[in-house]
Design a protein around this motif. Structure first.
Motif, PDB file in Angstrom:
ATOM      1  N   THR A  65       0.851  -1.193   0.000  1.00  0.00           N
ATOM      2  CA  THR A  65       0.000   0.000   0.000  1.00  0.00           C
ATOM      3  C   THR A  65       0.880   1.234   0.000  1.00  0.00           C
ATOM      4  N   LEU A  66       0.478   2.266  -0.726  1.00  0.00           N
ATOM      5  CA  LEU A  66       1.196   3.530  -0.728  1.00  0.00           C
ATOM      6  C   LEU A  66       0.475   4.522   0.173  1.00  0.00           C
ATOM      7  N   THR A  67       1.236   5.270   0.957  1.00  0.00           N
ATOM      8  CA  THR A  67       0.649   6.369   1.715  1.00  0.00           C
ATOM      9  C   THR A  67       0.394   7.514   0.741  1.00  0.00           C
ATOM     10  N   ASP A  68      -0.384   8.489   1.185  1.00  0.00           N
ATOM     11  CA  ASP A  68      -0.662   9.642   0.331  1.00  0.00           C
ATOM     12  C   ASP A  68       0.622  10.369  -0.051  1.00  0.00           C
ATOM     13  N   SER A  69       1.541  10.527   0.903  1.00  0.00           N
ATOM     14  CA  SER A  69       2.783  11.243   0.599  1.00  0.00           C
ATOM     15  C   SER A  69       3.634  10.468  -0.408  1.00  0.00           C
ATOM     16  N   ALA A  70       3.634   9.157  -0.336  1.00  0.00           N
ATOM     17  CA  ALA A  70       4.375   8.350  -1.312  1.00  0.00           C
ATOM     18  C   ALA A  70       3.751   8.477  -2.697  1.00  0.00           C
ATOM     19  N   ALA A  71       2.428   8.449  -2.763  1.00  0.00           N
ATOM     20  CA  ALA A  71       1.746   8.572  -4.057  1.00  0.00           C
ATOM     21  C   ALA A  71       2.029   9.932  -4.691  1.00  0.00           C
ATOM     22  N   GLU A 115      -5.063  10.742  -5.151  1.00  0.00           N
ATOM     23  CA  GLU A 115      -6.417  11.305  -5.148  1.00  0.00           C
ATOM     24  C   GLU A 115      -7.130  11.093  -6.471  1.00  0.00           C
ATOM     25  N   ASP A 116      -6.377  11.153  -7.562  1.00  0.00           N
ATOM     26  CA  ASP A 116      -6.985  10.990  -8.876  1.00  0.00           C
ATOM     27  C   ASP A 116      -6.707   9.624  -9.494  1.00  0.00           C
ATOM     28  N   GLY A 117      -6.131   8.714  -8.719  1.00  0.00           N
ATOM     29  CA  GLY A 117      -5.883   7.359  -9.198  1.00  0.00           C
ATOM     30  C   GLY A 117      -4.878   7.273 -10.322  1.00  0.00           C
ATOM     31  N   THR A 118      -3.912   8.193 -10.340  1.00  0.00           N
ATOM     32  CA  THR A 118      -2.960   8.237 -11.455  1.00  0.00           C
ATOM     33  C   THR A 118      -1.661   7.485 -11.194  1.00  0.00           C
ATOM     34  N   VAL A 119      -1.475   6.972 -10.003  1.00  0.00           N
ATOM     35  CA  VAL A 119      -0.256   6.224  -9.696  1.00  0.00           C
ATOM     36  C   VAL A 119      -0.593   4.737  -9.666  1.00  0.00           C
ATOM     37  N   THR A 120      -0.007   4.004 -10.592  1.00  0.00           N
ATOM     38  CA  THR A 120      -0.217   2.563 -10.658  1.00  0.00           C
ATOM     39  C   THR A 120       0.998   1.862 -10.069  1.00  0.00           C
ATOM     40  N   VAL A 121       0.736   0.910  -9.191  1.00  0.00           N
ATOM     41  CA  VAL A 121       1.790   0.104  -8.591  1.00  0.00           C
ATOM     42  C   VAL A 121       1.597  -1.329  -9.058  1.00  0.00           C
ATOM     43  N   VAL A 122       2.691  -1.960  -9.487  1.00  0.00           N
ATOM     44  CA  VAL A 122       2.633  -3.356  -9.907  1.00  0.00           C
ATOM     45  C   VAL A 122       3.636  -4.163  -9.094  1.00  0.00           C
ATOM     46  N   GLN A 162       3.679 -11.992  -2.263  1.00  0.00           N
ATOM     47  CA  GLN A 162       3.563 -12.791  -1.040  1.00  0.00           C
ATOM     48  C   GLN A 162       4.395 -12.195   0.084  1.00  0.00           C
ATOM     49  N   LEU A 163       5.569 -11.675  -0.235  1.00  0.00           N
ATOM     50  CA  LEU A 163       6.462 -11.113   0.777  1.00  0.00           C
ATOM     51  C   LEU A 163       6.109  -9.671   1.133  1.00  0.00           C
ATOM     52  N   LEU A 164       5.279  -9.031   0.304  1.00  0.00           N
ATOM     53  CA  LEU A 164       4.895  -7.640   0.537  1.00  0.00           C
ATOM     54  C   LEU A 164       3.465  -7.493   1.050  1.00  0.00           C
ATOM     55  N   GLU A 165       2.796  -8.607   1.310  1.00  0.00           N
ATOM     56  CA  GLU A 165       1.416  -8.555   1.792  1.00  0.00           C
ATOM     57  C   GLU A 165       1.349  -7.780   3.107  1.00  0.00           C
ATOM     58  N   GLY A 166       0.560  -6.715   3.121  1.00  0.00           N
ATOM     59  CA  GLY A 166       0.396  -5.894   4.317  1.00  0.00           C
ATOM     60  C   GLY A 166       1.463  -4.827   4.485  1.00  0.00           C
ATOM     61  N   ALA A 167       2.426  -4.745   3.559  1.00  0.00           N
ATOM     62  CA  ALA A 167       3.497  -3.755   3.649  1.00  0.00           C
ATOM     63  C   ALA A 167       3.002  -2.383   3.197  1.00  0.00           C
ATOM     64  N   THR A 168       3.690  -1.340   3.651  1.00  0.00           N
ATOM     65  CA  THR A 168       3.349   0.035   3.314  1.00  0.00           C
ATOM     66  C   THR A 168       4.588   0.761   2.820  1.00  0.00           C
ATOM     67  N   LEU A 169       4.427   1.492   1.715  1.00  0.00           N
ATOM     68  CA  LEU A 169       5.487   2.344   1.199  1.00  0.00           C
ATOM     69  C   LEU A 169       5.149   3.779   1.561  1.00  0.00           C
ATOM     70  N   ASP A 170       6.066   4.437   2.265  1.00  0.00           N
ATOM     71  CA  ASP A 170       5.863   5.818   2.691  1.00  0.00           C
ATOM     72  C   ASP A 170       6.990   6.680   2.151  1.00  0.00           C
ATOM     73  N   TYR A 171       6.746   7.988   2.086  1.00  0.00           N
ATOM     74  CA  TYR A 171       7.780   8.937   1.694  1.00  0.00           C
ATOM     75  C   TYR A 171       7.828  10.035   2.730  1.00  0.00           C
ATOM     76  N   LYS A 172       9.020  10.328   3.211  1.00  0.00           N
ATOM     77  CA  LYS A 172       9.215  11.407   4.178  1.00  0.00           C
ATOM     78  C   LYS A 172      10.242  12.374   3.617  1.00  0.00           C
ATOM     79  N   ASP A 173      10.033  13.655   3.904  1.00  0.00           N
ATOM     80  CA  ASP A 173      10.951  14.688   3.462  1.00  0.00           C
ATOM     81  C   ASP A 173      11.182  15.646   4.619  1.00  0.00           C
ATOM     82  N   GLY A 174      12.110  15.285   5.484  1.00  0.00           N
ATOM     83  CA  GLY A 174      12.376  16.094   6.660  1.00  0.00           C
ATOM     84  C   GLY A 174      13.831  16.038   7.055  1.00  0.00           C
ATOM     85  N   LEU A 175      14.136  16.707   8.143  1.00  0.00           N
ATOM     86  CA  LEU A 175      15.517  16.734   8.618  1.00  0.00           C
ATOM     87  C   LEU A 175      15.959  15.382   9.159  1.00  0.00           C
TER      88      LEU A 175
END
Length: 109
Positions: free
Chosen positions: A3-9, A59-66, A73-86
Motif C-alpha cells: 500500500t502507498l501512503t498519500d505522501s508516497a503517491a 487522489e486521482d488514481g494516477t499512480v499505478t503500482v505493480v 507474497q512477501l509484501l502482503e500488508g506492507a506500506t510504502l511511505d515517503y518522508k521529506d524532513g531533517l
C-alpha cells in the motif's frame, strides 16, 4: 500487495511527471540478496505482465503500482511511505512480514 501512503503517491506522481513518463507504473519487487536475505527494488516500468498484481493510488488514481506474484507474497500488508524532513527523507517500506532487517533498512529476512 503493498500500500502507498498519500505522501508516497504524491512523490511518485511528481517523479513520473519530472521524467515525462506518466504512463509508467511503479514496480515494487523483492529480490534475493542483501545482508539479511532479501532486498527491495523499486523502479518505473512499462512492461506489465498478465499475472502482475496492480493497484492505483493517489487522489486521482494516477499512480499505478505493480508487483510480481512472488514478491506480492512477501509484501502482503506492507506500506510504502515517503518522508521529506531533517530526520528522515526518502522512501521507506514498513513490512510486517520481515522478521529481521539490516542496519541500513534496505534488506530483510
Amino acid at each position: 500487495m503493498i500500500t502507498l501512503t498519500d505522501s508516497a503517491a504524491v512523490k511518485v506522481r511528481q517523479l513520473l511527471a519530472d521524467e515525462g513518463a506518466e504512463d509508467l507504473a511503479l514496480r515494487v519487487a523483492v529480490r534475493p540478496g542483501g545482508c539479511s536475505g532479501f532486498s527491495y527494488e523499486m523502479f518505473f516500468d512499462g512492461d506489465i505482465a498478465a499475472d502482475d498484481n496492480q493497484a492505483t493510488y493517489g487522489e486521482d488514481g494516477t499512480v499505478t503500482v505493480v508487483v510480481d506474484p512472488a514478491s506480492a507474497q512477501l509484501l502482503e500488508g506492507a506500506t510504502l511511505d515517503y518522508k521529506d524532513g531533517l530526520d528522515q527523507s526518502g522512501f521507506a517500506i514498513t513490512n510486517p512480514n520481515a522478521s529481521r532487517t539490516c542496519g541500513c533498512g534496505s534488506s530483510f529476512s
